[in-house]
Scaffold this motif. Structure first.
Motif, PDB file in Angstrom:
ATOM      1  N   ARG A  74       0.811  -1.226   0.000  1.00 55.52           N
ATOM      2  CA  ARG A  74       0.000   0.000   0.000  1.00 55.52           C
ATOM      3  C   ARG A  74       0.841   1.270   0.000  1.00 55.52           C
ATOM      4  NH1 ARG A  74      -0.712   2.768   4.730  1.00 55.52           N
ATOM      5  NH2 ARG A  74       0.065   1.764   6.598  1.00 55.52           N
ATOM      6  N   THR A  75       2.105   1.187   0.452  1.00 55.71           N
ATOM      7  CA  THR A  75       2.956   2.379   0.475  1.00 55.71           C
ATOM      8  C   THR A  75       4.127   2.297  -0.499  1.00 55.71           C
ATOM      9  OG1 THR A  75       4.435   1.560   2.198  1.00 55.71           O
ATOM     10  CG2 THR A  75       2.440   2.740   2.929  1.00 55.71           C
ATOM     11  N   GLY A  76       4.633   1.086  -0.732  1.00 52.65           N
ATOM     12  CA  GLY A  76       5.790   0.917  -1.598  1.00 52.65           C
ATOM     13  C   GLY A  76       7.100   1.407  -1.001  1.00 52.65           C
ATOM     14  N   ARG A  77       7.113   1.652   0.309  1.00 54.19           N
ATOM     15  CA  ARG A  77       8.333   2.136   0.952  1.00 54.19           C
ATOM     16  C   ARG A  77       8.671   1.273   2.159  1.00 54.19           C
ATOM     17  NH1 ARG A  77       6.805   4.043   5.392  1.00 54.19           N
ATOM     18  NH2 ARG A  77       4.807   5.014   5.709  1.00 54.19           N
ATOM     19  N   ALA A  78       9.937   1.312   2.561  1.00 56.67           N
ATOM     20  CA  ALA A  78      10.388   0.533   3.713  1.00 56.67           C
ATOM     21  C   ALA A  78       9.766   1.094   4.985  1.00 56.67           C
ATOM     22  CB  ALA A  78      11.910   0.571   3.809  1.00 56.67           C
ATOM     23  N   GLY A  79       9.031   0.251   5.692  1.00 55.47           N
ATOM     24  CA  GLY A  79       8.393   0.680   6.934  1.00 55.47           C
ATOM     25  C   GLY A  79       9.038   0.114   8.172  1.00 55.47           C
ATOM     26  N   ASP A 104       3.147   2.019   9.936  1.00 53.89           N
ATOM     27  CA  ASP A 104       2.830   0.666   9.494  1.00 53.89           C
ATOM     28  C   ASP A 104       2.480  -0.294  10.626  1.00 53.89           C
ATOM     29  OD1 ASP A 104       3.193   1.077   6.654  1.00 53.89           O
ATOM     30  OD2 ASP A 104       5.305   1.382   7.133  1.00 53.89           O
ATOM     31  N   ARG A 105       2.304   0.234  11.819  1.00 50.68           N
ATOM     32  CA  ARG A 105       1.886  -0.604  12.946  1.00 50.68           C
ATOM     33  C   ARG A 105       0.384  -0.865  12.895  1.00 50.68           C
ATOM     34  NH1 ARG A 105       5.213   3.080  16.776  1.00 50.68           N
ATOM     35  NH2 ARG A 105       7.275   2.262  16.305  1.00 50.68           N
ATOM     36  N   ARG A 106      -0.011  -1.923  13.566  1.00 52.72           N
ATOM     37  CA  ARG A 106      -1.423  -2.289  13.728  1.00 52.72           C
ATOM     38  C   ARG A 106      -2.106  -2.690  12.416  1.00 52.72           C
ATOM     39  NH1 ARG A 106       0.160   1.132  16.829  1.00 52.72           N
ATOM     40  NH2 ARG A 106      -0.364   2.064  18.769  1.00 52.72           N
ATOM     41  N   HIS A 107      -1.305  -3.177  11.467  1.00 51.69           N
ATOM     42  CA  HIS A 107      -1.858  -3.703  10.216  1.00 51.69           C
ATOM     43  C   HIS A 107      -1.571  -5.195  10.076  1.00 51.69           C
ATOM     44  CE1 HIS A 107      -2.843   0.270   8.594  1.00 51.69           C
ATOM     45  NE2 HIS A 107      -1.655   0.676   9.015  1.00 51.69           N
ATOM     46  N   GLY A 108      -0.845  -5.761  11.039  1.00 54.35           N
ATOM     47  CA  GLY A 108      -0.479  -7.171  10.969  1.00 54.35           C
ATOM     48  C   GLY A 108       0.722  -7.447  10.073  1.00 54.35           C
ATOM     49  N   TYR A 109       1.411  -6.398   9.641  1.00 56.71           N
ATOM     50  CA  TYR A 109       2.542  -6.593   8.731  1.00 56.71           C
ATOM     51  C   TYR A 109       3.685  -7.375   9.360  1.00 56.71           C
ATOM     52  CZ  TYR A 109       0.428  -2.920   5.792  1.00 56.71           C
ATOM     53  OH  TYR A 109      -0.403  -2.173   5.008  1.00 56.71           O
ATOM     54  N   VAL A 110       3.989  -7.078  10.612  1.00 56.24           N
ATOM     55  CA  VAL A 110       5.132  -7.762  11.230  1.00 56.24           C
ATOM     56  C   VAL A 110       4.824  -9.243  11.414  1.00 56.24           C
ATOM     57  CG1 VAL A 110       6.699  -7.855  13.201  1.00 56.24           C
ATOM     58  CG2 VAL A 110       5.958  -5.651  12.328  1.00 56.24           C
ATOM     59  N   THR A 111       3.618  -9.565  11.841  1.00 57.66           N
ATOM     60  CA  THR A 111       3.236 -10.972  11.985  1.00 57.66           C
ATOM     61  C   THR A 111       3.353 -11.689  10.642  1.00 57.66           C
ATOM     62  OG1 THR A 111       1.732 -10.425  13.797  1.00 57.66           O
ATOM     63  CG2 THR A 111       1.376 -12.536  12.680  1.00 57.66           C
ATOM     64  N   ASN A 137       7.890  -5.226  26.496  1.00 58.18           N
ATOM     65  CA  ASN A 137       7.483  -4.976  25.117  1.00 58.18           C
ATOM     66  C   ASN A 137       6.329  -5.910  24.740  1.00 58.18           C
ATOM     67  OD1 ASN A 137       7.249  -4.427  22.399  1.00 58.18           O
ATOM     68  ND2 ASN A 137       9.463  -4.418  22.023  1.00 58.18           N
ATOM     69  N   ILE A 138       5.166  -5.559  25.218  1.00 57.15           N
ATOM     70  CA  ILE A 138       3.969  -6.395  25.031  1.00 57.15           C
ATOM     71  C   ILE A 138       3.614  -6.522  23.554  1.00 57.15           C
ATOM     72  CG2 ILE A 138       1.532  -6.665  25.643  1.00 57.15           C
ATOM     73  CD1 ILE A 138       3.596  -7.000  27.977  1.00 57.15           C
ATOM     74  N   ALA A 139       3.748  -5.455  22.789  1.00 54.17           N
ATOM     75  CA  ALA A 139       3.410  -5.508  21.362  1.00 54.17           C
ATOM     76  C   ALA A 139       4.260  -6.554  20.636  1.00 54.17           C
ATOM     77  CB  ALA A 139       3.577  -4.138  20.720  1.00 54.17           C
ATOM     78  N   SER A 140       5.548  -6.604  20.936  1.00 56.44           N
ATOM     79  CA  SER A 140       6.421  -7.579  20.293  1.00 56.44           C
ATOM     80  C   SER A 140       6.064  -9.003  20.727  1.00 56.44           C
ATOM     81  CB  SER A 140       7.879  -7.278  20.629  1.00 56.44           C
ATOM     82  OG  SER A 140       8.733  -8.098  19.873  1.00 56.44           O
ATOM     83  N   GLN A 141       5.704  -9.174  21.987  1.00 54.71           N
ATOM     84  CA  GLN A 141       5.287 -10.490  22.452  1.00 54.71           C
ATOM     85  C   GLN A 141       4.016 -10.949  21.740  1.00 54.71           C
ATOM     86  OE1 GLN A 141       5.380 -11.007  26.787  1.00 54.71           O
ATOM     87  NE2 GLN A 141       6.643  -9.152  26.863  1.00 54.71           N
ATOM     88  N   ARG A 142       3.103 -10.023  21.508  1.00 58.89           N
ATOM     89  CA  ARG A 142       1.853 -10.379  20.794  1.00 58.89           C
ATOM     90  C   ARG A 142       2.135 -10.794  19.355  1.00 58.89           C
ATOM     91  NH1 ARG A 142      -1.465  -5.704  23.656  1.00 58.89           N
ATOM     92  NH2 ARG A 142      -2.116  -6.877  25.484  1.00 58.89           N
ATOM     93  N   VAL A 143       3.074 -10.115  18.719  1.00 56.51           N
ATOM     94  CA  VAL A 143       3.462 -10.512  17.364  1.00 56.51           C
ATOM     95  C   VAL A 143       3.961 -11.949  17.377  1.00 56.51           C
ATOM     96  CG1 VAL A 143       5.195 -10.159  15.551  1.00 56.51           C
ATOM     97  CG2 VAL A 143       3.953  -8.206  16.472  1.00 56.51           C
ATOM     98  N   ALA A 144       4.842 -12.272  18.313  1.00 56.50           N
ATOM     99  CA  ALA A 144       5.383 -13.633  18.401  1.00 56.50           C
ATOM    100  C   ALA A 144       4.260 -14.651  18.560  1.00 56.50           C
ATOM    101  CB  ALA A 144       6.366 -13.734  19.559  1.00 56.50           C
TER     102      ALA A 144
END
Length: 178
Positions: A74-79, A104-111, A137-144
């Motif tokens: 959707r952006t074509g750039r490094a996020g 680019d957070r909260r879009h599920g991209y990292v997962t 770092n709860i956000a990173s734990q949720r991604v895992a």
């Protein structure tokens, strides 16, 4: 011994590719207070350091580690960035780590990126992929967890973070669990 090579990975919504010098402004812009809170390298991060990192990645030892910029369609750039580090081909174990900027957070991209990088690593013959996240770092734990990793335990004061050392939650994913 296997090795990582320059490769481009594709998911439904992302391109994961090696960093290039042209990615430096986007990588620099993505490093906000959240990234600075957890990543020791982010303290005093400058556009020049981002450029040096992007250029340096082409010279990493491809038998031990590799990095990909996370590029949403959707952006074509490094996020953000995801990597495979500390590969031990004898034991079949490596580590993955990541960060992503606020746009680019909260879009599920990292997962999505973690799953694709795991497929790639397992396809090269690795057996186990580890992931460390600071206990705060709860956000990173949720991604895992969303990526299918199993929480194994907490390693005390295992890694540096800005301001000192942090306990780290160890997660793992085994080949066949993805």
């Amino acid at each position: 011994m296997s090795s990582f090579g320059p490769i481009v990975l594709r998911t439904e919504r992302l391109v994961l590719r090696p960093p290039e010098e042209r990615d430096a402004p986007d990588c620099f812009a993505a490093v906000d207070q959240v990234v600075r809170r957890w990543m020791p390298w982010a303290h005093g991060y400058t556009l020049e350091r981002a450029r040096q990192w992007c250029v340096k990645e082409a010279y990493r030892d491809p038998r031990r580690e590799t990095s990909f910029v996370i590029v949403p369609d959707r952006t074509g750039r490094a996020g953000g960035v995801i990597g495979i580090n500390r590969a031990d081909w004898e034991t079949g174990v490596a580590e993955t780590g990541y960060w992503i900027g606020p746009a680019d957070r909260r879009h599920g991209y990292v997962t999505e990126a973690v799953r694709e990088v795991a497929r790639y690593a397992f396809g090269l013959g690795l057996h186990r992929l580890e992931l460390f996240a600071a206990t705060g770092n709860i956000a990173s734990q949720r991604v895992a967890e969303r990526a299918g990793f199993t929480r194994e335990g907490v390693l005390r004061k295992a890694r540096p973070v800005p301001g000192g050392r942090s306990d780290m939650v160890l997660f793992s994913l085994l080949k066949g669990e993805l």
